[in-house]
Design an enzyme around this catalytic site. Structure first.
Site, PDB file in Angstrom:
ATOM      1  N   CYS A  43      11.385  -1.861  -3.549  1.00 26.01           N
ATOM      2  CA  CYS A  43      12.512  -0.968  -3.299  1.00 26.01           C
ATOM      3  C   CYS A  43      12.973  -0.443  -4.660  1.00 26.01           C
ATOM      4  O   CYS A  43      12.466  -0.869  -5.706  1.00 26.01           O
ATOM      5  CB  CYS A  43      13.633  -1.699  -2.566  1.00 26.01           C
ATOM      6  SG  CYS A  43      14.097  -3.257  -3.318  1.00 26.01           S
ATOM      7  N   HIS A  44      13.870   0.516  -4.622  1.00 22.82           N
ATOM      8  CA  HIS A  44      14.294   1.175  -5.857  1.00 22.82           C
ATOM      9  C   HIS A  44      15.807   1.384  -5.842  1.00 22.82           C
ATOM     10  O   HIS A  44      16.433   1.337  -4.788  1.00 22.82           O
ATOM     11  CB  HIS A  44      13.658   2.566  -5.985  1.00 22.82           C
ATOM     12  CG  HIS A  44      12.211   2.651  -5.658  1.00 22.82           C
ATOM     13  ND1 HIS A  44      11.214   2.469  -6.590  1.00 22.82           N
ATOM     14  CD2 HIS A  44      11.575   2.918  -4.491  1.00 22.82           C
ATOM     15  CE1 HIS A  44      10.028   2.641  -6.014  1.00 22.82           C
ATOM     16  NE2 HIS A  44      10.218   2.902  -4.741  1.00 22.82           N
ATOM     17  N   ASN A 103      12.156  10.708  -2.623  1.00 23.37           N
ATOM     18  CA  ASN A 103      11.607  12.059  -2.442  1.00 23.37           C
ATOM     19  C   ASN A 103      11.154  12.347  -1.009  1.00 23.37           C
ATOM     20  O   ASN A 103      10.565  13.400  -0.769  1.00 23.37           O
ATOM     21  CB  ASN A 103      10.448  12.292  -3.427  1.00 23.37           C
ATOM     22  CG  ASN A 103      10.246  13.758  -3.732  1.00 23.37           C
ATOM     23  OD1 ASN A 103      11.153  14.571  -3.513  1.00 23.37           O
ATOM     24  ND2 ASN A 103       9.080  14.105  -4.218  1.00 23.37           N
ATOM     25  N   SER A 145      10.171   6.815 -10.593  1.00 24.98           N
ATOM     26  CA  SER A 145       9.741   7.808 -11.589  1.00 24.98           C
ATOM     27  C   SER A 145      10.874   8.726 -12.026  1.00 24.98           C
ATOM     28  O   SER A 145      10.840   9.257 -13.136  1.00 24.98           O
ATOM     29  CB  SER A 145       8.571   8.628 -11.037  1.00 24.98           C
ATOM     30  OG  SER A 145       8.978   9.357  -9.899  1.00 24.98           O
ATOM     31  N   ASP A 157      10.609   0.063   0.596  1.00 25.59           N
ATOM     32  CA  ASP A 157      10.493   1.300  -0.184  1.00 25.59           C
ATOM     33  C   ASP A 157      11.816   2.084  -0.203  1.00 25.59           C
ATOM     34  O   ASP A 157      11.859   3.222  -0.652  1.00 25.59           O
ATOM     35  CB  ASP A 157       9.347   2.184   0.334  1.00 25.59           C
ATOM     36  CG  ASP A 157       9.092   3.413  -0.523  1.00 25.59           C
ATOM     37  OD1 ASP A 157       9.192   3.291  -1.759  1.00 25.59           O
ATOM     38  OD2 ASP A 157       8.818   4.500   0.035  1.00 25.59           O
ATOM     39  N   TYR A 216       0.045   2.434  -9.086  1.00 27.51           N
ATOM     40  CA  TYR A 216       0.234   3.349  -7.958  1.00 27.51           C
ATOM     41  C   TYR A 216      -0.740   4.518  -8.095  1.00 27.51           C
ATOM     42  O   TYR A 216      -0.679   5.256  -9.063  1.00 27.51           O
ATOM     43  CB  TYR A 216       1.683   3.857  -7.951  1.00 27.51           C
ATOM     44  CG  TYR A 216       2.079   4.610  -6.686  1.00 27.51           C
ATOM     45  CD1 TYR A 216       1.381   4.464  -5.487  1.00 27.51           C
ATOM     46  CD2 TYR A 216       3.186   5.459  -6.685  1.00 27.51           C
ATOM     47  CE1 TYR A 216       1.766   5.134  -4.342  1.00 27.51           C
ATOM     48  CE2 TYR A 216       3.573   6.142  -5.537  1.00 27.51           C
ATOM     49  CZ  TYR A 216       2.863   5.976  -4.371  1.00 27.51           C
ATOM     50  OH  TYR A 216       3.239   6.656  -3.231  1.00 27.51           O
ATOM     51  N   HIS A 223       1.281   0.306  -2.101  1.00 30.09           N
ATOM     52  CA  HIS A 223       0.976   0.968  -0.817  1.00 30.09           C
ATOM     53  C   HIS A 223      -0.540   1.014  -0.541  1.00 30.09           C
ATOM     54  O   HIS A 223      -1.060   2.020  -0.016  1.00 30.09           O
ATOM     55  CB  HIS A 223       1.565   2.381  -0.779  1.00 30.09           C
ATOM     56  CG  HIS A 223       2.972   2.471  -1.324  1.00 30.09           C
ATOM     57  ND1 HIS A 223       3.880   1.434  -1.228  1.00 30.09           N
ATOM     58  CD2 HIS A 223       3.625   3.447  -1.996  1.00 30.09           C
ATOM     59  CE1 HIS A 223       5.013   1.794  -1.816  1.00 30.09           C
ATOM     60  NE2 HIS A 223       4.891   2.999  -2.285  1.00 30.09           N
TER      61      HIS A 223
HETATM   62  C1  0GY Z   1       7.353   4.855  -3.905  1.00 28.03           C
HETATM   63  C2  0GY Z   1       6.643   6.071  -3.723  1.00 28.03           C
HETATM   64  C3  0GY Z   1       6.936   7.254  -4.273  1.00 28.03           C
HETATM   65  C4  0GY Z   1       7.803   7.480  -5.349  1.00 28.03           C
HETATM   66  C5  0GY Z   1       8.005   6.690  -6.377  1.00 28.03           C
HETATM   67  O1  0GY Z   1       8.693   6.202  -8.489  1.00 28.03           O
HETATM   68  C6  0GY Z   1       8.721   7.025  -7.593  1.00 28.03           C
HETATM   69  O2  0GY Z   1       9.286   8.109  -7.687  1.00 28.03           O
HETATM   70  O3  0GY Z   1       7.514   5.481  -6.370  1.00 28.03           O
HETATM   71  C7  0GY Z   1       6.220   8.402  -3.744  1.00 28.03           C
HETATM   72  O4  0GY Z   1       6.711   9.544  -3.912  1.00 28.03           O
HETATM   73  O5  0GY Z   1       5.164   8.245  -3.097  1.00 28.03           O
HETATM   74  O6  0GY Z   1       6.738   3.802  -3.988  1.00 28.03           O
HETATM   75  O7  0GY Z   1       8.553   4.832  -3.971  1.00 28.03           O
END
Ligand code: 0GY
Length: 294
Positions: free
Chosen positions: A28-29, A250, A73, A245, A153, A177
């Protein structure tokens, strides 16, 4: 790019599946808060604030006990927002950082003491400008003594090209993933076969059985995802992780209901023993090894 995105369900359902005690949401973020932790100038999307308090409220609602917060990101290699969330978690979160290749060894120590246990290498062109393999290998060597792992990733199409790079990584590897397989190919399709070949090449490569919402365009209840992923979890029960997640960075269409994501778990981990490994034993071994049961 100026419009901020709300990529999460604002009123997720309560899951019907009751997760085991001490379950870990291992992917998660957090994003922002922007006034305190501005987004990177290179961010490819601009999220609304997805704060630690929102993440912890979701954790409690879904019945989880801990989080592994992966640097998103949109914050580049400034890990302040992730570290802020870990610091506010009362010991219930650890994290995965994104590192500047020039990072100093004393900064690595600080990150370790702040709860970071891994570093993320992102190869998705829609998310990052550069993915310097040589620098990543250097970083992987520098984190070895800390006992960290790398989280990589990438999309399934890139696996063959990345193979020498992955082979050169001297620490455990976690594949975000499952490297985004085409789940409509089924459990024996080319993408899953390639992933299995990679897993079979070393005993320390793990995967996240995550993101039906990103990988299965048919939408809930994501039958293609369940069909493709359940055999993988059954065959590699000690090397799989699961996460929401959240806040689904996005995502602008098909934003998932997190309660429904939790209800997917018994379809990919079909016994109590598999569920305990996926949600408790495996993430504890990787992120809280000092507390993990032998
Ligand atoms: C995820 C997947 C995505 C984005 C990021 O760091 C991120 O911006 O990980 C994605 O857009 O597939 O794992 O969160």
């Amino acid at each position: 790019m100026s419009e901020r995105i709300t990529s999460w369900h604002t009123d997720p359902s309560r899951p019907r599946f009751v997760v085991p005690a001490a379950s870990v949401d291992a992917h998660c973020h957090v994003c922002g808060p922007m006034v305190q932790f501005p987004f990177s100038a290179k961010a490819r999307y601009l999220p609304e604030d997805a704060t630690p308090e929102m993440l912890f409220a979701l954790r409690d609602r879904l019945g989880f006990s801990r989080n592994v917060i992966v640097q998103a990101s949109c914050h580049g290699s400034d890990n302040s927002a992730t570290l802020n969330a870990i610091a506010r978690s009362n010991g219930k979160a650890r994290g995965v950082a994104v590192l500047d290749p020039e990072v100093q060894s004393d900064q690595l120590e600080v990150l370790h003491n702040s709860g970071i246990r891994g570093v993320r290498f992102n190869f998705l062109k829609r998310l990052v400008e550069h993915a310097p393999k040589d620098k990543f290998i250097e970083i992987a060597h520098r984190i070895e003594s800390l006992g960290w792992h790398v989280v990589v990733y990438f999309e399934a199409e890139l696996l063959a090209e990345l193979r020498p790079f992955l082979d050169a990584i001297p620490v455990p590897i976690v594949i975000d993933h499952m490297a985004r397989p085409d789940v409509t190919q089924g459990p024996d399709g080319p993408d899953m076969r390639a992933l299995r070949k990679l897993l079979d090449s070393r005993g320390d490569i793990w995967f996240k059985a995550t993101c039906p919402d990103r990988l299965d365009a048919s939408g809930p209840p994501w039958d293609a995802f369940a069909n493709a992923v359940a055999p993988l979890v059954a065959d590699y029960p000690d090397r799989c992780l699961w996460g929401t997640d959240w806040p689904h960075p996005n995502m602008q269409t098909a934003i998932p209901d997190d309660g429904k994501l939790v209800d997917m778990i018994p379809r990919i981990a079909t016994t109590n023993a598999l569920q305990h490994k996926l949600l408790v034993a495996n993430p504890m071994r990787l992120y809280w090894p000092e507390e993990a049961q032998a």
